[in-house]
Design an enzyme around this catalytic site. Sequence first.
Site, PDB file in Angstrom:
ATOM      1  N   GLU A  76       0.815  -1.206   0.000  1.00 44.95           N
ATOM      2  CA  GLU A  76       0.000   0.000   0.000  1.00 44.95           C
ATOM      3  C   GLU A  76       0.854   1.264   0.000  1.00 44.95           C
ATOM      4  O   GLU A  76       0.541   2.223  -0.693  1.00 44.95           O
ATOM      5  CB  GLU A  76      -0.927  -0.006   1.217  1.00 44.95           C
ATOM      6  CG  GLU A  76      -2.156   0.846   0.985  1.00 44.95           C
ATOM      7  CD  GLU A  76      -2.731   1.383   2.279  1.00 44.95           C
ATOM      8  OE1 GLU A  76      -2.428   0.817   3.337  1.00 44.95           O
ATOM      9  OE2 GLU A  76      -3.474   2.370   2.200  1.00 44.95           O
ATOM     10  N   ASP A  77       1.934   1.272   0.769  1.00 39.35           N
ATOM     11  CA  ASP A  77       2.649   2.526   1.005  1.00 39.35           C
ATOM     12  C   ASP A  77       4.006   2.648   0.316  1.00 39.35           C
ATOM     13  O   ASP A  77       4.646   3.686   0.408  1.00 39.35           O
ATOM     14  CB  ASP A  77       2.878   2.726   2.521  1.00 39.35           C
ATOM     15  CG  ASP A  77       1.576   2.994   3.243  1.00 39.35           C
ATOM     16  OD1 ASP A  77       0.608   3.346   2.548  1.00 39.35           O
ATOM     17  OD2 ASP A  77       1.533   2.841   4.474  1.00 39.35           O
TER      18      ASP A  77
END
Length: 713
Positions: A76-77
């Site tokens: 996600e990051d």
Amino acid sequence: MLRQYELVDLVKSYDPYADEDALNRAYVFAMKKHGSQLRTSGDPYYSHPIEVAGILTKYRLDCSSIIAALLHDTVEDTDTTLEEIRSLFGDQVAQLVDGLTKLAMIEQKSGSSKQAENFRKLLLAMSEDIRVLLIKLADRLHNMRTLHFCDPAKRARIARETLDIYAPLAERLGMEEVKEEMDEIAFAELYKDAHDSIVARLNFLREQGSNIIPKIISQLEKDMQDNEIKCTITGREKTPYSIWRKMQLRNASFEQLSDIMAFRICVESVADCYQALGIIHSKYHMVPRRFKDYISTPKPNGYQSLHTGVIGPLNVRIEVQIRTYEMHEVNEKGVAAHWAYKQGQKTEGKNFRWIRELLEILDQAQNPDEFLENTKLEMYNDQVFCFTPKGDLIGLPVGSTPVDFAYAIHSNVGDTCVGAKINGEIKPVRTILHNGDQVEILTSKSQHPSLEWDRFVVTGKAKAAIRRYIRTNKREQFIALGKEILEKLFKSEDQTFAEKDLLPIMPHYEAETIDDIYAKVGEGLITGWDVLRLVHPGYKQQTKLEKMVNSIKLPGFNKKKPSKDSLKIRGLIDGMAVHFAGCCHPLPGDRIVGIVTTGKGVTVHTMECPSLKNYEKEPERWLDIDWGTEAENETHVARLKLMLSNEPGALADVANIAAKSEANIMNLNITYRTLSYYEILLDVEVKNVDQLNNLVLALRASKQVSYVARATQ
Ligand code: MN
């Protein structure tokens, strides 16, 4: 922050066979990937996944879960891809990380907490593997522990969400400790005044009583010893949040709540529990209506204990909980305790049936008073939850399509639906919706419900609306459908079909024209079989067995060329050539879509095929098609991607498994090779997607195969 070797030691303390190397690699991978990212606390970002992994070691989660916890924010990051994780850490870890990434995306979509109940169900439904949920809860717990670093607005939002969604989930899974800690932090954030005054009052009482808890414990211990019951007794003040809840529930002031201390007696057997209870009740005055037997009737989440309230030692009103050590373990750790317990019995792998069993047990213990969850957990498996563009959640049965979604919003929206954007991409209206999809319905005033829709919608509301519309507006469509039904039926039963044969039976159906008969069949008022039997009175329906015998063809004889009009694919435009796409290799059983190329015909893709992206901007080329009944009479080529260990016999193993599954190997291509493994593309001939899935399962069971899936490119 936990150091690398500390984490590895923790895991090894309960799982000596944990993959130390993979744990080390995951730790370093998370540090590298999150690099110089910082949390609002000023700590390096990677401290977060490491702490989350640390929390999970308390629950003795398996090695894959710990690794997934370390990696949970990477996709996600950071620039990490799921493929990267799969190749470095294997299928299972990749699946867990994928589940967590999806949950994170869903979280961002949901705007309001008004729909907490639906949102909890969505989380449950999405977490096919319960470990995803356990990791998610640990993730949230650590975010709560570091909540005070965030700015006030964000703090309040996260605290509210935790109180509404995550703490109840933790409770539902029986993770009492996690629930309690989440509640406390959220309570202190959201109701600061109430929290502070309860804490102040507790402090005051503590000073007054000069800490009487140890004195009460030793008196209770003596009571048990006198009766030769072996036990461990702990005592504590109740948490400010639980005191506050009680004040609200009983509409009482703090002064009226005298039992702010709770004592826990853990014993060895159920018999000891009741004996200990007898001792307490005979020695101390019971407070009326406070006795609860959660041993004979456990709470819905599996919680077991005896509860009672007495005027205890030193004449202080106390609550006493009595339970076995085993119950205590389950009460505190919930589902995770079952996990740790079952781990000893080799459940590592794809078979998570115990989770189902466990959920069923939780369900059977359902208590009608339970206010948090009144729907059965396993029911969410039958539902999908999709977002409107505004962020509202709509719950639908599994298998629902955008048309069902449109009718769920409003019948006007359903009636005029021409298309749908799913997660921003234009998709056919028969596309099956998945949990968390965002669906935008495109409408046009000139559109009307189509008979085609009736073949794929699943909700009663959509079906009823479509039929009602058609009944009142579309007699022609019934006529066409009725004729199609009769022609197909007669043909499949090898009976001749001619319109003139219908003339004599018109009076029987009070029909004035032949179209009336067709319309009745199309509308379902009479069946095709009724008509067939009237037209051919001597006709006897063949049994399945007879049909099979009759359809056996001797080699060399009767080898019918597949006739052009045989129903392999429904929904094609007459006279168009059909190709099966080489990228996704569709099989009967797959959901499919046709892409029209002028002059070349129709190319059939699976609905999931990534190459469909290329046609997004040309919705006019998309053709709604479906497999016909005859499709499985032919074989189709499917392509699998496999990762094999680079060992003698690996390939032979694959060939054997394919042969056992009656899948003919057509082609094999080694795409790359390292010292320890190699990747191949394997083309096999199969009848349908079920046969292929069985082959994939069989391959997964082989030691030599570390990865297998359908190739999409
Ligand atoms: Mn996180």
